[in-house]
Design an enzyme around this catalytic site. Structure first.
Site, PDB file in Angstrom:
ATOM      1  N   ASN A  81       4.912   0.623  -5.212  1.00 37.26           N
ATOM      2  CA  ASN A  81       5.140   0.820  -6.658  1.00 37.26           C
ATOM      3  C   ASN A  81       5.426   2.278  -7.023  1.00 37.26           C
ATOM      4  O   ASN A  81       6.150   2.543  -7.979  1.00 37.26           O
ATOM      5  CB  ASN A  81       3.951   0.282  -7.455  1.00 37.26           C
ATOM      6  CG  ASN A  81       2.706   1.073  -7.216  1.00 37.26           C
ATOM      7  OD1 ASN A  81       2.448   1.514  -6.098  1.00 37.26           O
ATOM      8  ND2 ASN A  81       1.935   1.289  -8.241  1.00 37.26           N
TER       9      ASN A  81
ATOM     10  N   ASP B  92       5.175   0.825   2.625  1.00 38.08           N
ATOM     11  CA  ASP B  92       5.425  -0.581   2.321  1.00 38.08           C
ATOM     12  C   ASP B  92       6.843  -0.957   2.751  1.00 38.08           C
ATOM     13  O   ASP B  92       7.777  -0.150   2.659  1.00 38.08           O
ATOM     14  CB  ASP B  92       5.249  -0.842   0.828  1.00 38.08           C
ATOM     15  CG  ASP B  92       5.258  -2.329   0.540  1.00 38.08           C
ATOM     16  OD1 ASP B  92       4.179  -2.941   0.616  1.00 38.08           O
ATOM     17  OD2 ASP B  92       6.343  -2.882   0.271  1.00 38.08           O
ATOM     18  N   SER B  93       6.995  -2.210   3.176  1.00 37.71           N
ATOM     19  CA  SER B  93       8.295  -2.671   3.687  1.00 37.71           C
ATOM     20  C   SER B  93       9.372  -2.690   2.608  1.00 37.71           C
ATOM     21  O   SER B  93      10.559  -2.714   2.915  1.00 37.71           O
ATOM     22  CB  SER B  93       8.160  -4.080   4.253  1.00 37.71           C
ATOM     23  OG  SER B  93       7.053  -4.172   5.070  1.00 37.71           O
TER      24      SER B  93
ATOM     25  N   GLU C 295      -7.794   3.030  -2.818  1.00 39.05           N
ATOM     26  CA  GLU C 295      -7.308   3.166  -4.199  1.00 39.05           C
ATOM     27  C   GLU C 295      -6.730   1.808  -4.563  1.00 39.05           C
ATOM     28  O   GLU C 295      -5.643   1.446  -4.095  1.00 39.05           O
ATOM     29  CB  GLU C 295      -6.216   4.237  -4.278  1.00 39.05           C
ATOM     30  CG  GLU C 295      -6.596   5.580  -3.671  1.00 39.05           C
ATOM     31  CD  GLU C 295      -7.496   6.392  -4.578  1.00 39.05           C
ATOM     32  OE1 GLU C 295      -7.610   6.049  -5.769  1.00 39.05           O
ATOM     33  OE2 GLU C 295      -8.099   7.363  -4.096  1.00 39.05           O
TER      34      GLU C 295
ATOM     35  N   CYS D 266      -0.855   1.351 -11.038  1.00 37.13           N
ATOM     36  CA  CYS D 266      -2.271   0.991 -10.950  1.00 37.13           C
ATOM     37  C   CYS D 266      -3.039   1.371 -12.202  1.00 37.13           C
ATOM     38  O   CYS D 266      -3.974   0.695 -12.595  1.00 37.13           O
ATOM     39  CB  CYS D 266      -2.884   1.650  -9.723  1.00 37.13           C
ATOM     40  SG  CYS D 266      -2.634   3.428  -9.689  1.00 37.13           S
TER      41      CYS D 266
HETATM   42  P1  NAD Z   1      -0.896  -4.894  -1.155  1.00 36.31           P
HETATM   43  O1  NAD Z   1      -2.359  -4.778  -0.989  1.00 36.31           O
HETATM   44  O2  NAD Z   1      -0.294  -6.241  -0.996  1.00 36.31           O
HETATM   45  O3  NAD Z   1      -0.114  -3.938  -0.125  1.00 36.31           O
HETATM   46  C1  NAD Z   1      -0.342  -2.548  -0.046  1.00 36.31           C
HETATM   47  C2  NAD Z   1      -0.024  -2.079   1.371  1.00 36.31           C
HETATM   48  O4  NAD Z   1      -0.945  -2.670   2.278  1.00 36.31           O
HETATM   49  C3  NAD Z   1       1.367  -2.474   1.870  1.00 36.31           C
HETATM   50  O5  NAD Z   1       1.898  -1.421   2.633  1.00 36.31           O
HETATM   51  C4  NAD Z   1       1.087  -3.691   2.747  1.00 36.31           C
HETATM   52  O6  NAD Z   1       2.055  -3.868   3.749  1.00 36.31           O
HETATM   53  C5  NAD Z   1      -0.252  -3.304   3.348  1.00 36.31           C
HETATM   54  N1  NAD Z   1      -1.069  -4.446   3.796  1.00 36.31           N
HETATM   55  C6  NAD Z   1      -1.059  -5.718   3.345  1.00 36.31           C
HETATM   56  N2  NAD Z   1      -1.963  -6.452   4.029  1.00 36.31           N
HETATM   57  C7  NAD Z   1      -2.574  -5.631   4.903  1.00 36.31           C
HETATM   58  C8  NAD Z   1      -3.619  -5.786   5.868  1.00 36.31           C
HETATM   59  N3  NAD Z   1      -4.230  -6.958   6.068  1.00 36.31           N
HETATM   60  N4  NAD Z   1      -3.993  -4.709   6.601  1.00 36.31           N
HETATM   61  C9  NAD Z   1      -3.410  -3.518   6.398  1.00 36.31           C
HETATM   62  N5  NAD Z   1      -2.418  -3.312   5.502  1.00 36.31           N
HETATM   63  C10 NAD Z   1      -2.005  -4.346   4.758  1.00 36.31           C
HETATM   64  O7  NAD Z   1      -0.566  -4.283  -2.585  1.00 36.31           O
HETATM   65  P2  NAD Z   1       0.837  -4.214  -3.310  1.00 36.31           P
HETATM   66  O8  NAD Z   1       1.076  -5.514  -3.985  1.00 36.31           O
HETATM   67  O9  NAD Z   1       1.867  -3.676  -2.404  1.00 36.31           O
HETATM   68  O10 NAD Z   1       0.546  -3.075  -4.407  1.00 36.31           O
HETATM   69  C11 NAD Z   1       0.107  -3.383  -5.676  1.00 36.31           C
HETATM   70  C12 NAD Z   1      -1.388  -3.213  -5.780  1.00 36.31           C
HETATM   71  O11 NAD Z   1      -1.715  -1.878  -5.441  1.00 36.31           O
HETATM   72  C13 NAD Z   1      -1.896  -3.411  -7.193  1.00 36.31           C
HETATM   73  O12 NAD Z   1      -3.098  -4.126  -7.170  1.00 36.31           O
HETATM   74  C14 NAD Z   1      -2.138  -1.999  -7.683  1.00 36.31           C
HETATM   75  O13 NAD Z   1      -3.080  -1.886  -8.716  1.00 36.31           O
HETATM   76  C15 NAD Z   1      -2.563  -1.313  -6.440  1.00 36.31           C
HETATM   77  N6  NAD Z   1      -2.328   0.138  -6.507  1.00 36.31           N
HETATM   78  C16 NAD Z   1      -3.400   0.960  -6.676  1.00 36.31           C
HETATM   79  C17 NAD Z   1      -3.214   2.336  -6.799  1.00 36.31           C
HETATM   80  C18 NAD Z   1      -4.393   3.259  -7.005  1.00 36.31           C
HETATM   81  O14 NAD Z   1      -4.212   4.467  -6.874  1.00 36.31           O
HETATM   82  N7  NAD Z   1      -5.572   2.770  -7.325  1.00 36.31           N
HETATM   83  C19 NAD Z   1      -1.921   2.863  -6.746  1.00 36.31           C
HETATM   84  C20 NAD Z   1      -0.862   2.007  -6.568  1.00 36.31           C
HETATM   85  C21 NAD Z   1      -1.072   0.631  -6.442  1.00 36.31           C
END
Ligand code: NAD
Length: 519
Positions: A160, A185-186, A256, A290
């Protein structure tokens, strides 16, 4: 006006960037731009062995890097600041191409990235120390606190904020003397690769920051199995899985995670300003942020005025999937994101909610574009009442007393960000009662997010650890205290009996306490 056709990446440039990924297998995947639905690039996928090789190379690079002077690290950080500003046009194109956000919101990422380089460049030595600590006896004991790098940090980042989320945490990690193995992220790898390329040019050794690519659920485990520390940004569901894996190895992690961020509009708030602030707070990056606001509590005395003014403002919000700086909201990133918001809107309406504004997908603007949407009368049974939508959807709730608003704001499992609008003194008092890692008064999120010196992160299920500020750097270090004892042992000089020494020490400590601290 520049249009979508002008935001592209040349195939040769994409190929040059993807060569930075450590991937030896034959598997690839194609990324798609949310601006148009067209293919962007073919990305190689790393194997488990590639991840192991990345860690091996990173470990060697880290040993040398940990010995480099803070002066050299500072130089690289400040040079990166300059390079990011200088090459911002390509970075802006890539952020837009891969995330679909408006150009002005992509620029927020450029700023965040450059400012992080400058902040740590200027503060590194002060934060890392070493710092002198008081010993048992003044003069006789000298203790110094050192911050040692963890080693190799596994960095897993989301799509994002593909530029700043890819860089800012890892930048703190390398500033503290670590190496990084990074899985962007992919959806948005090229943006991450472009900023990593600038890091190399800024003077960070090439092997220090390794990039691997692939599905998180596949190579994520290999990263966690080999890292000395994990820094993850993403959803709460994935964060919990990662925390469980880290705990098995007893390695630390900063997480995060998600939020369902509330805004409270107090009686006496400037309604026009609060409405303008809501547009930025809820619809920047199409709400895929987020710290985005998704719940708004407005005092009943101004509720109708605020709601109508917000609907009016949104009726002429500038949408677009192009490079126009005046666009106020870009598109969602993927069909999955569009499906979530459509589900949340339909579900809320089914549960009796009322549509105030928006509510429709707009494929005429971009394949996965959804209008900024405002609901009221959302009951607790609706999905969007307490679940994160991560899209341009907010729900309005009138309240009678401030206590009621504070209780409602604090009532979810999340605690990432919050916002309070109203007379400053009053709003600050309300801010102090909110359970959120950051609270912004008369702002949505940027007052705290933009302050790189202020730590940022989540309470409750919004995460553990903090990015930014001293804490954002110190999480990537192990604290080591080195104490040097002079002239006599801590247990007292040999010529005094233990009993006499005890009496002298008791009197001495009593005097010292009276001289140095008041009750
Ligand atoms: P996601 O958890 O699906 O993916 C985030 C990353 O984790 C990606 O690179 C993904 O490939 C990887 N991932 C997925 N499964 C995994 C696993 N089992 N082991 C290791 N890595 C894995 O999240 P998303 O949909 O890509 O991002 C959106 C979410 O991120 C929202 O909930 C948002 O609030 C949160 N976010 C939080 C912050 C913050 O600073 N708090 C910032 C940005 C986004």
């Amino acid at each position: 006006m520049p249009d979508v056709a002008q935001i592209t990446v040349a195939p040769e440039r994409a190929a040059q960037l993807t060569r930075l990924i450590r991937a030896t297998g034959t598997e690839t995947r194609t990324t798609v731009s949310p601006l148009s639905g067209a293919d962007v690039a073919t990305i190689p996928v790393s194997t488990d062995q590639d991840v192991l090789d990345a860690f091996a190379a990173a470990r060697v690079a880290q040993l040398t890097w940990a010995r480099t002077s803070l002066r050299r690290r500072k130089k690289a950080l400040l040079r990166l600041h300059d390079l990011v500003l200088k090459h911002q046009d390509e970075l802006l194109d890539l952020v837009q191409l891969e995330s679909g956000k408006a150009r002005a919101h992509a620029f927020d990422e450029v700023l965040h990235t450059a400012l992080t380089g400058r902040y740590y460049g200027r503060r590194l030595a002060r934060i890392l120390g070493p710092h002198r600590r008081g010993g048992v006896y003044p003069v006789l004991t000298s203790v110094r606190q050192h911050q040692r790098p963890k080693g190799v940090v596994g960095l897993i980042t989301p799509w994002n904020y593909p530029l700043s989320m890819a860089l800012v945490d890892g930048l703190a990690a390398v500033a503290a003397g670590n190496a990084v193995v990074h899985k962007p992220d992919s959806q948005a790898p090229l943006t991450a690769l472009a900023i990593i390329e600038l890091m190399y040019r800024a003077g960070f050794p090439k092997d220090l920051w390794q990039v691997v690519s692939g599905a998180g659920s596949v190579i994520g485990s290999a990263i966690i199995a080999n890292a000395d520390y994990i820094c993850f940004t993403g959803s709460t569901a994935t964060g919990k899985r990662i925390a469980a894996q880290c705990s098995e190895r007893l390695i630390g992690c900063s997480l995060e995670l998600g939020g369902k961020n509330p805004m409270i509009v107090l009686p006496g708030a400037d309604v026009e300003k609060a409405v303008e602030g809501t547009v930025t707070a809820a619809f920047s990056s199409a709400g895929q942020l987020c710290v985005s606001i998704e719940r708004i509590y407005v005092h009943e005395s101004i509720y109708a005025r605020y709601r109508d003014a917000l609907a009016e403002r949104l009726s002429h919000l500038a949408f677009g999937a192009n490079a126009d700086w005046e666009v106020e909201m870009g598109t969602l990133v993927s069909p999955a994101q569009l499906a979530t918001i459509e589900k949340h809107v339909a579900d809320a309406l089914d549960h009796g909610a009322t549509l105030v504004s928006g509510g429709r997908a707009r494929p005429d603007i971009a394949p996965w574009f959804h209008e900024p949407t405002v609901l009221e009368d959302v009951p607790p049974a609706a999905l969007c009442f307490a679940e994160e939508t991560f899209g341009p959807l907010v729900s309005l709730y009138p309240y009678r007393s401030v206590g009621e608003a504070v209780q409602a704001a604090n009532s979810t499992v999340y605690g990432l960000n919050a916002s309070v609008w109203g007379p400053t003194r009053r709003a600050r008092k309300v801010a102090e009662r909110l359970r959120a890692g950051t609270v912004n008064v008369n702002e949505g999120f940027a007052a705290t997010f933009g302050s790189i010196g202020a730590p940022m992160g989540g309470m409750k299920e919004s995460g553990t650890g903090r990015r930014q500020g001293a804490e954002g750097l110190l999480r990537f270090t192990e604290t080591q205290s080195i104490g040097v004892q002079r002239l006599m042992p801590v247990s007292g000089p040999a010529f005094l009996s233990r009993r006499t020494f005890r009496s002298l020490l008791t009197v001495g400590l009593g005097l010292l306490r009276r001289l140095t601290t008041r009750a």
